[in-house]
Design an enzyme around this catalytic site. Structure first.
Site: not given
Length: 414
Positions: A244-247, A250
């Site tokens: 879950g690199e997006d979390f 951010a």
């Protein structure tokens, strides 16, 4: 009003839990109204006139991680990046399989058709960590020449002014701009309508309301960020330990004191193929990754689902206000179904092109499906992605599982 109470330590626990359930339902309603109001005020805003002239717009490096030509809409989606109305950008196409000659041929054709666009092709992924997407993007990331870096998934298309809209939101204190995912119409099969109902309702209401109050909720499906911020923390490779690199991207940018904001144009998902099995797999994957990154959601998230919250709230309302369940429960589902339809219309900037009957059918299916998905995801211990298996620790850090390890646990394909 007389009730048969359960008393312990002098407290009426049924009354207490009834009020908690009713207040939770009310809080979900408030967040839903926030999502509708914020979407109406924030989405689909016109561009400023001076921005359309392209004055003082920073350069943008756009990375497109690709893996095959299976999607029949891929070429059309990619073409929209060659026709962006933006003064200075480059396209960095990263192909997972360096021997994918058909995809390479298609890209070379686009390069020849749009020679004025600065576009480069990178073949083969690096191996810097467990995240296949990060591995695939590494060559493009290292070659990027501009201060702003846009990650854009293969299934996303853009309007001519989409990039301008995102850059305009990159104001002085903003470090990342992301787009709210929406599903384009395409052929309105049941699975396509299901995707549209989900992204226009259940997903949007959480995504928008979270961003409205400053909670970290984004996807890397289409996100623009200041490259120097990530470079200071080790670059894209620093995210390779997480699926879950997006979390975590951010979170990193927030922790450095920068703001994360929502663009006014949604991300236009335009896959050529949709299916019920694909939808189920995506919902399962995202739920699994969310719970791994934020374990507290294991308890909180199910209570915000209408199929779970509705019966609980109906029992509470019957106890508190003597309103029969056969009235309050249908009213609950009717209320949320209508509000999802309204939110979808705001997100799409017009009334949905599928029928109200199709909306109701897909909405009921999604609400019932969640009753199956939640216990299924809770029981998962591993994830299978791209032919490999991964174990995700609480906190999101991911380990690749070697052959022979933990065969007894359930696997979910994503």
């Amino acid at each position: 009003m007389a009730h048969s109470n359960i008393s312990l330590l002098g407290l009426d626990w049924i009354l207490i839990f009834s009020w908690i359930a009713f207040l939770l339902w009310s809080a979900v309603l408030v967040f839903y109204l926030i999502s509708i109001a914020y979407s109406k005020l924030h989405l689909h805003r016109p561009l400023k006139e001076d921005a359309e002239k392209g004055l003082d717009m920073p350069g943008v490096s756009i990375v497109k991680p690709l893996n095959g030509l299976a999607d029949p809409n891929l070429v059309d989606n990619l073409t929209t990046y060659f026709t962006l109305n933006y003064p200075k950008y480059e396209l960095l196409f990263c192909i997972q399989d360096s021997e994918d000659h058909e995809l390479i041929k298609v890209l070379n054709g686009l390069f020849a058709k749009y020679p004025q666009v600065d576009a480069k092709l990178f073949k083969g992924a690096q191996n810097v960590g467990v995240n296949p997407k990060v591995n695939n993007m590494m060559n493009g990331y290292e070659a990027a020449q501009y201060p702003l870096f846009l990650i854009s998934d293969a299934g996303v298309r853009m309007s001519e002014d989409s990039l301008t809209d995102m850059v305009l939101h990159m104001t002085e204190k903003v470090g990342l701009v992301h787009q709210l995912p929406m599903m384009l119409d395409g052929e309105l099969t049941f699975s396509r309508v299901l995707e549209k109902v989900y992204f226009g309702g259940a997903h949007a209401r959480v995504y928008v309301s979270a961003n409205a109050v400053g909670i970290n909720c984004m996807t890397s499906m289409s996100c623009l960020f200041r490259k120097k911020i990530l470079d200071e923390e080790g670059g894209l490779e620093s995210l390779s330990s997480y699926l879950g690199e997006d979390f975590f991207l951010a979170q990193l940018i927030n922790n450095k004191g920068w703001r994360v904001v929502l663009s006014s144009q949604p991300a236009q998902q335009n896959p050529g193929l949709t299916s019920l099995s694909g939808f189920k797999a995506r919902m399962s994957r995202w739920t699994y990754l969310r719970w791994a990154a934020m374990p507290q959601l294991i308890l909180l998230e199910p209570l915000t689902e209408h199929a779970i919250l509705g019966p609980i709230a109906a029992l509470a309302v019957q106890y508190l206000f003597a309103i029969p369940i056969y009235i309050s429960l249908p009213a609950h589902f009717l209320c949320w179904c209508i509000m999802d339809y309204i939110l979808a219309s705001v997100l799409e900037n017009h009334w949905p092109r599928y029928s109200i009957f199709s909306h109701v059918k897909a909405w009921v299916f999604r609400e019932l499906l969640i009753l199956y998905l939640l216990p299924t995801v809770i029981s998962m211990r591993h994830v299978s992605w791209g032919g490999s298996r991964f174990r995700i620790r609480f906190g999101g850090r991911t380990e690749k599982i070697v052959n022979g390890d933990s065969h007894s646990h359930r696997i979910i394909n994503i």
